[in-house]
Design a protein around this motif. Structure first.
Motif, PDB file in Angstrom:
ATOM      1  N   TRP A   1     -10.936  40.880  48.067  1.00 15.85           N
ATOM      2  CA  TRP A   1     -11.301  40.774  49.454  1.00 15.85           C
ATOM      3  C   TRP A   1      -9.849  41.466  49.924  1.00 15.85           C
ATOM      4  O   TRP A   1      -8.492  40.682  49.358  1.00 15.85           O
ATOM      5  N   TYR A   2      -9.785  41.639  51.311  1.00 15.54           N
ATOM      6  CA  TYR A   2      -7.983  42.595  51.112  1.00 15.54           C
ATOM      7  C   TYR A   2      -7.430  41.300  51.799  1.00 15.54           C
ATOM      8  O   TYR A   2      -5.999  41.193  51.602  1.00 15.54           O
ATOM      9  N   HIS A   3      -7.917  40.986  52.347  1.00 15.34           N
ATOM     10  CA  HIS A   3      -6.806  39.321  53.085  1.00 15.34           C
ATOM     11  C   HIS A   3      -6.367  38.857  51.731  1.00 15.34           C
ATOM     12  O   HIS A   3      -5.772  38.259  51.985  1.00 15.34           O
ATOM     13  N   PHE A   4      -7.889  39.149  50.991  1.00 17.31           N
ATOM     14  CA  PHE A   4      -6.593  37.769  49.586  1.00 17.31           C
ATOM     15  C   PHE A   4      -5.804  38.768  48.634  1.00 17.31           C
ATOM     16  O   PHE A   4      -4.762  37.376  48.623  1.00 17.31           O
ATOM     17  N   ALA A   5      -5.758  39.910  48.843  1.00 19.43           N
ATOM     18  CA  ALA A   5      -4.616  41.021  48.099  1.00 19.43           C
ATOM     19  C   ALA A   5      -3.485  40.522  49.014  1.00 19.43           C
ATOM     20  O   ALA A   5      -2.445  40.607  48.176  1.00 19.43           O
ATOM     21  N   TYR A   6      -3.292  40.665  49.410  1.00 18.71           N
ATOM     22  CA  TYR A   6      -2.591  40.282  51.118  1.00 18.71           C
ATOM     23  C   TYR A   6      -2.057  39.015  50.979  1.00 18.71           C
ATOM     24  O   TYR A   6      -0.342  38.977  50.614  1.00 18.71           O
ATOM     25  N   MET A   7      -2.201  37.983  50.407  1.00 22.98           N
ATOM     26  CA  MET A   7      -2.048  36.917  50.523  1.00 22.98           C
ATOM     27  C   MET A   7      -1.623  36.563  48.995  1.00 22.98           C
ATOM     28  O   MET A   7       0.195  35.997  48.978  1.00 22.98           O
ATOM     29  N   VAL A   8      -2.011  37.026  48.054  1.00 17.95           N
ATOM     30  CA  VAL A   8      -1.732  37.056  46.555  1.00 17.95           C
ATOM     31  C   VAL A   8      -0.034  37.718  46.320  1.00 17.95           C
ATOM     32  O   VAL A   8       0.606  37.372  45.496  1.00 17.95           O
ATOM     33  N   ILE A   9      -0.597  38.331  46.595  1.00 13.44           N
ATOM     34  CA  ILE A   9       0.896  39.565  46.968  1.00 13.44           C
ATOM     35  C   ILE A   9       2.321  39.793  47.748  1.00 13.44           C
ATOM     36  O   ILE A   9       2.565  39.606  47.267  1.00 13.44           O
ATOM     37  N   SER A  10       1.711  38.861  48.398  1.00 11.78           N
ATOM     38  CA  SER A  10       2.709  38.349  49.592  1.00 11.78           C
ATOM     39  C   SER A  10       3.704  37.280  48.869  1.00 11.78           C
ATOM     40  O   SER A  10       4.500  36.894  48.526  1.00 11.78           O
ATOM     41  N   VAL A  11       2.282  35.960  48.433  1.00 12.24           N
ATOM     42  CA  VAL A  11       3.892  35.142  47.620  1.00 12.24           C
ATOM     43  C   VAL A  11       4.444  35.827  46.068  1.00 12.24           C
ATOM     44  O   VAL A  11       5.374  35.078  45.449  1.00 12.24           O
ATOM     45  N   ALA A  12       3.523  36.802  45.199  1.00 16.50           N
ATOM     46  CA  ALA A  12       4.289  37.312  43.963  1.00 16.50           C
ATOM     47  C   ALA A  12       5.782  38.338  44.779  1.00 16.50           C
ATOM     48  O   ALA A  12       6.181  38.016  44.054  1.00 16.50           O
ATOM     49  N   LEU A  13       5.577  38.375  45.937  1.00 13.65           N
ATOM     50  CA  LEU A  13       6.692  39.401  45.977  1.00 13.65           C
ATOM     51  C   LEU A  13       7.993  38.430  46.674  1.00 13.65           C
ATOM     52  O   LEU A  13       9.315  38.602  46.453  1.00 13.65           O
ATOM     53  N   LEU A  14       7.447  36.940  46.336  1.00 12.17           N
ATOM     54  CA  LEU A  14       9.143  35.584  46.667  1.00 12.17           C
ATOM     55  C   LEU A  14       9.336  35.777  45.901  1.00 12.17           C
ATOM     56  O   LEU A  14      10.580  35.625  45.306  1.00 12.17           O
ATOM     57  N   GLY A  15       8.308  37.021  44.381  1.00 10.97           N
ATOM     58  CA  GLY A  15       9.873  36.958  43.333  1.00 10.97           C
ATOM     59  C   GLY A  15      11.207  37.090  43.616  1.00 10.97           C
ATOM     60  O   GLY A  15      12.232  37.536  42.549  1.00 10.97           O
ATOM     61  N   PHE A  16      11.530  38.199  44.891  1.00  6.43           N
ATOM     62  CA  PHE A  16      12.517  39.010  44.775  1.00  6.43           C
ATOM     63  C   PHE A  16      12.883  37.688  45.442  1.00  6.43           C
ATOM     64  O   PHE A  16      14.164  37.828  45.037  1.00  6.43           O
ATOM     65  N   GLY A  17      12.837  36.890  46.627  1.00  5.46           N
ATOM     66  CA  GLY A  17      13.967  36.086  46.556  1.00  5.46           C
ATOM     67  C   GLY A  17      14.844  34.932  45.476  1.00  5.46           C
ATOM     68  O   GLY A  17      15.248  34.388  45.121  1.00  5.46           O
ATOM     69  N   ALA A  18      13.550  34.486  44.509  1.00  2.68           N
ATOM     70  CA  ALA A  18      13.480  33.919  43.371  1.00  2.68           C
ATOM     71  C   ALA A  18      14.641  34.320  42.338  1.00  2.68           C
ATOM     72  O   ALA A  18      14.891  34.086  41.961  1.00  2.68           O
ATOM     73  N   SER A  19      14.960  35.814  42.910  1.00  2.00           N
ATOM     74  CA  SER A  19      15.619  35.807  41.585  1.00  2.00           C
ATOM     75  C   SER A  19      16.551  36.112  42.205  1.00  2.00           C
ATOM     76  O   SER A  19      17.881  35.667  41.343  1.00  2.00           O
ATOM     77  N   GLY A  20      16.936  35.883  43.514  1.00  5.59           N
ATOM     78  CA  GLY A  20      18.914  35.613  43.964  1.00  5.59           C
ATOM     79  C   GLY A  20      19.272  34.073  43.822  1.00  5.59           C
ATOM     80  O   GLY A  20      20.174  34.056  43.524  1.00  5.59           O
TER      81      GLY A  20
END
Lengths: 801, 243
Positions: free
Chosen positions: A38-57
């Motif tokens: 559902w949309y809110h799970f998409a929202y959760m998974v993608i939010s966590v995945a986008l931490l890839g930006f921070g982790a790259s730093g």
């Protein structure tokens, strides 16, 4: 190390390709995960995945020296791994890890492990993509403004590209297409040394990309989604499916489908339907077996028929018409004109063309007018008066369990109701039907909105304008522009008697009448209704504060109609129900809060702590944190506000989102390009922050007025006005990041990856925080928070040496 | 003959004999003793009786029926938990309390005939079969029909008739029924079921998502008059702060 100019050019091209791919990937993954879960799970998974930006730093910070030494080797590897992880994403998540079902998350502990594995799978492409961008920024730090320009323009175009792909391809195939792009970028940067190694890597990547393109498995939907349940019925099958940015539209045929929402117990005929439409796996409506020759309509035996039983209506407006059930119902009462508003143009096109025979071509009748717009935008631009305005049915059968809690609904706000009320002819009616939910939430909120509207429109005796009746499952409200007459009341009572329905709100009604045919063991529902009635729409403090759910009316500033959860009451609800069942009662907002805590903890544990522990040399970490954190938060808050406001302005979720993302990012890119001309002196930088803060303040006071007052203008003028609103702010917001990176490159180069990581983390955190602030305090507070965030950035400059 | 000399270690012999006997006895005991009995007792006491269901035949039935045989093998540990358990195909075996409440609410009696729509795991049918004369149950999903029929047969329920069909039409051949239990939530109450309900009969239908049955609807037929009662919320009293 001397690098030829042509190599620089190739790096620029690769950066552009990676930037396009990252944003496209983000858009497509949200679409895929919304279909599967559902949309809110998409929202959760993608939010966590986008931490890839921070982790790259963090990654670049920790291995900076070695990465820069072998830049020519690591950059193409990182870019290719971005492509490879994107290509294998669906296969890994679907086949290797095992099927994760978000609906079982709070029931089955093994699902938590699957969720974590999914996080990792979705995190990897963003990590490699962001590492590639970060490496380029750090290696070519002297040209940061130009590179940031390329990155932002690429990202802006990536948004449009992602949406375009969703129009033409099935979502899973799009992942394969996107994965090719960085692989090409990596191929462009083949180093002279280790050529064989990289060539093998490219070859493998191309093979994986091709394999993912030609051997992609189907989307493995949650077995608890409506479509999965429908497909479990014997002889049911998908007869049509097509992807569009509105969602993944599917039509299922089954001999066992029926449609009769809360039907009268007096009805004894069959009510089977042949086909049902689903969007992203969720039910949107049936294709009724109704023809213009039929005398009766199934909805005549439901509470929805109430406005037609009171009087005939010449002109009818149907908002969010979905599969046209309300349209055929309206036509069965022979009005002179019906105006249909449905934002999903794909759906109406399908009903009008491919399914014309099955809908008896009702979409092509001369007195039916169709508008593919958001209903609220239509209302804002409309000048016509209607005898009857029909709202879409609210909530789903048995309650939506908060599935749509974080979806903005501008149609169900007080402002919207006022505009709808003003669109009524003298004797006109508004009607709205809802499933009766337990514990009562949506139905009470509807009444609260109606009463607030009448109260604010200075209507005397609002109770004389409202009636409501209920069946065993649904409640229908009617609001009349003039007062209801005694003849109207008589007809309502007659209809109730015929259909075994009960009045809920009716002048001179007795309490006993409310439960003649359909009683309730508890009086809570009636108590809430009566208390709202006594409070002129505003929930009396005695109810509002005591009740475990939010049931007060919503506004344009906080347009979350389906969000009922009070964060302060979670503990209480846990005691009352138990912790295992709460997620199934009010899931959506709970997921947002859960996401917020997850990404905050992950940001600290995975990104900030390692950086502090390994003790990066140089002073000013806190100042860097405040500065890059501030501009990261401020930028995302502004982007979210613009997306929300322009959704209303253009009346189309897809185009408004694409427009805002593209214009904002591209104008920021131009700002970044311009930033190379700015001298790194305090005064110049302060002026930039001053401009941003002034523009945000103007937005706070002007944006809403501008949108509401110009919404009726020609589309092209609206586009020009929007450009004038978005691009100046975008331009100035594009400057602080590259200038500060340039400054750091002079003062403390070691802190650049830290800055990149902080900016990545706060951007993700702020996206989720914006939703929480908007739900709790409203969009104006989000906008003001953006102002404060930039103010913090400006203060760091002000206090710098 | 030196009889005594054949057994040099009488104590050891006695010890081993006792050991073997006790092992055999405990083995036999463990085979006959139901390891889930305690769980069932606790389920009835803490999940059902404590929430106000006191219908003795229902409680006895739920004390007797091995609920763990009605859930998938990989979920046996969850069988007696206070919640629904997934059984595949988007379906669940209802929370024990819901089963008990739905059974009690139709006032089942020994000589009665009950129709169930949505066999699912077969557990609700088994509970009813322990109380009433005959149970007719219909399941639309073939796989669930097969698995539930098998379990019910294995447990020896001869008064349960399972059918693989669309429950909307009821089971006219065996109508009228004293009670009807609909276990799958639907957004309508099928007219054929109302017709097949005996005068004075009671039908119960759940409303809500599979994991959280928020309320149950009771339909009563008295001559021409049909009334509904929303038994909401099933599990708790209306909730306000301080209640």
């Amino acid at each position: 190390m001397k690098i030829s100019l042509s190599y620089d050019l190739r790096v620029n091209i690769s950066l552009f390709l990676v930037s396009i791919s990252i944003i496209s990937l983000q858009i497509v993954l949200i679409q895929i995960l919304s279909i599967v879960h559902w949309y809110h799970f998409a929202y959760m998974v993608i939010s966590v995945a986008l931490l890839g930006f921070g982790a790259s730093g963090t990654f670049i910070s920790l291995f900076r020296k070695r990465l820069i030494e072998h830049f020519e080797l690591f950059l193409p590897i990182s870019i290719i791994l971005f492509g490879l992880s994107t290509a294998s994403l669906h296969f890994l998540s679907n086949s290797v890890v095992g099927h994760f079902d978000s609906f079982l998350l709070f029931r089955d502990k093994s699902q938590i492990i699957l969720l974590v594995l999914n996080y990792i799978i979705f995190f990897l492409p963003f990590f490699f993509g962001a590492t590639s961008v970060g490496l380029i920024f750090i290696f070519y730090v002297k040209e940061i403004e130009r590179l940031y320009f390329i990155n932002l323009v690429g990202s802006g175009l990536g948004g449009i590209f992602g949406l375009y792909l969703i129009w033409i391809l099935f979502p899973v195939k799009i992942l394969s297409i996107i994965s090719f792009i960085p692989v090409i970028g990596g191929f462009l940067l083949l180093p002279k040394s280790k050529k064989v190694l990289i060539s093998v890597l490219v070859f493998i990547s191309i093979l994986v990309c091709l394999a993912s393109l030609f051997f992609t498995s189907k989307l493995n939907l949650s077995e608890y989604k409506s479509i999965s349940k429908s497909l479990n019925l014997p002889n049911s099958r998908i007869v049509f499916e097509e992807s569009s940015p509105y969602g993944f539209l599917q039509v299922v045929s089954s001999p066992h489908f029926r449609y009769a929402p809360g039907i009268s117990l007096t009805y004894d005929k069959n009510f089977s339907v042949q086909k049902v439409f689903f969007n992203n796996g969720d039910w949107i409506g049936p294709l009724l077996n109704w023809t213009q020759k039929d005398k009766h309509h199934i909805l005549d035996y439901t509470t929805n028929a109430l406005p037609y039983k009171i009087r005939d209506h010449k002109s009818i407006l149907i908002l969010n018409s979905a599969t046209g059930v309300n349209l055929s119902h309206a036509l069965s009462h022979h009005p002179k004109k019906v105006v249909v508003v449905e934002p999903n143009s794909k759906l109406t096109s399908l009903l009008k063309n491919e399914y014309a025979r099955e809908t008896d071509s009702i979409y092509s009748i001369s007195n039916v007018e169709i508008h593919n717009l958001e209903s609220r935008t239509f209302i804002l631009t409309n000048r016509e008066k209607f005898d009857l305005i029909i709202f879409p049915t609210i909530e789903t059968f048995g309650g939506s369990s908060g599935l749509y809690a974080i979806r903005e609904n501008y149609l169900m706000t007080i402002e919207s109701f006022k505009e709808v009320f003003n669109s009524l002819s003298e004797d006109g009616f508004i009607t709205i039907t809802s499933w009766i939910d337990h514990p009562p939430r949506a139905s009470v909120r509807i009444l609260s909105t109606i009463l607030s509207t009448l109260h604010e429109t200075k209507i005397e005796n609002p109770i004389k304008h409202i009636a409501a009746i209920k069946s065993w499952g649904t409640i229908t409200f009617v609001v009349k522009k003039n007062q209801l007459t005694s003849s109207d009341l008589q007809k309502i009572r007659l209809f109730c008697n015929q259909m075994l329905f009960d009045p809920v709100i009716l002048l001179d009604m007795t309490q006993a009448e409310r439960s003649r045919f359909n009683s309730m063991q508890s009086n809570l529902f009636f108590e809430l209704i009566d208390e709202v009635l006594s409070g002129s729409g505003k929930i009396p403090t005695s109810v509002g504060e005591d009740y475990a759910f939010r049931i007060n009316s919503t506004t344009d500033d906080k347009p979350y109609f389906s969000q009922f959860l009070k964060l302060t009451q979670i503990k209480y609800l846990q005691n009352f129900y138990d912790s295992g069942t709460i997620p199934y009662l009010e899931l959506g907002y709970l997921i947002v809060v859960l996401t917020f805590f997850q990404i905050c903890i992950l940001s600290i544990v995975l990104i900030l702590l390692p950086l502090l522990k390994f003790n990066i040399q140089g002073n000013g970490k806190i100042r860097t944190l405040l500065y890059f954190g501030g501009i990261g938060i401020g930028y995302m808050f502004i982007e979210i506000i613009f997306i929300q406001r322009f959704l209303l302005y253009f009346g189309n979720q897809i185009y408004s989102t694409a427009f805002v993302i593209s214009v904002l990012l591209i104008s920021s890119g131009i700002g970044s390009y311009f930033a190379s001309r700015i001298k790194l002196v305090k005064q110049s930088l302060l002026k930039i922050f001053g401009m941003i803060c002034v523009l945000i303040l103007i937005m706070i006071f002007v944006l809403n007025h501008l949108i509401y007052n110009t919404i009726g203008l020609n589309d092209w003028i609206k586009v020009i006005l929007s450009l004038l609103i978005v691009s100046p702010l975008g331009f100035f917001m594009g400057i602080p990041f590259p200038t500060a990176i340039r400054k750091l490159s002079i003062e403390n180069e070691n802190l650049i990856p830290w800055a990149w990581g902080v900016n990545g983390c706060t951007s993700v955190i702020s996206t989720v925080a914006a939703t929480i602030i908007a739900i709790e305090s409203g969009y104006n507070v989000v906008l003001f928070s953006a102002f404060l965030a930039y103010l913090i950035g400006g203060t760091v400059i002000l206090t710098s040496k | 003959m030196k009889l005594h000399s054949q057994n040099k270690y009488p104590l050891r012999t006695i010890f081993y004999s006792i050991l073997i006997i006790s092992l055999v006895v405990s083995g036999i005991y463990s085979l006959t003793e139901d390891p889930f009995k305690d769980k069932r007792e606790r389920m009835v006491k803490f999940q059902i009786e404590s929430r106000g269901v006191f219908h003795k035949p229902t409680l006895n039935a739920m004390r007797t029926i091995p609920r763990h045989l009605f859930v998938p093998k990989n979920r046996i540990d969850e069988a007696y938990d206070d919640g629904p358990v997934p059984i595949g195909y988007g379906q669940t075996i209802s929370q024990p309390f819901i089963v008990a409440y739905m059974t009690e609410v139709i006032h089942p009696q020994k000589e009665q005939k009950v129709l169930e729509i949505g066999t699912g795991s077969g557990y609700q049918a088994a509970v009813l079969a322990e109380i009433v004369d005959s149970v007719f149950t219909i399941e639309i999903i073939t796989e669930l029909y097969k698995s539930s029929s098998e379990v019910l047969k294995k447990l020896g329920y001869k008064n349960v008739l399972v059918r693989n069909a669309d429950g909307y039409y009821g089971w006219e051949q065996h109508a009228p029924f004293d009670g009807i239990v609909v276990t799958a939530a639907a957004e309508y109450i099928p007219p054929p079921l109302i017709k097949q309900l005996k005068d004075g009969g009671r039908m119960v239908i759940p409303i809500g998502s599979p994991f959280f049955v928020q309320s149950l609807m009771l339909v009563e037929k008295n001559g021409e008059k049909i009334t509904t009662e929303n038994l909401m919320p099933v599990r708790f009293v209306p909730f306000r702060r301080g209640n």
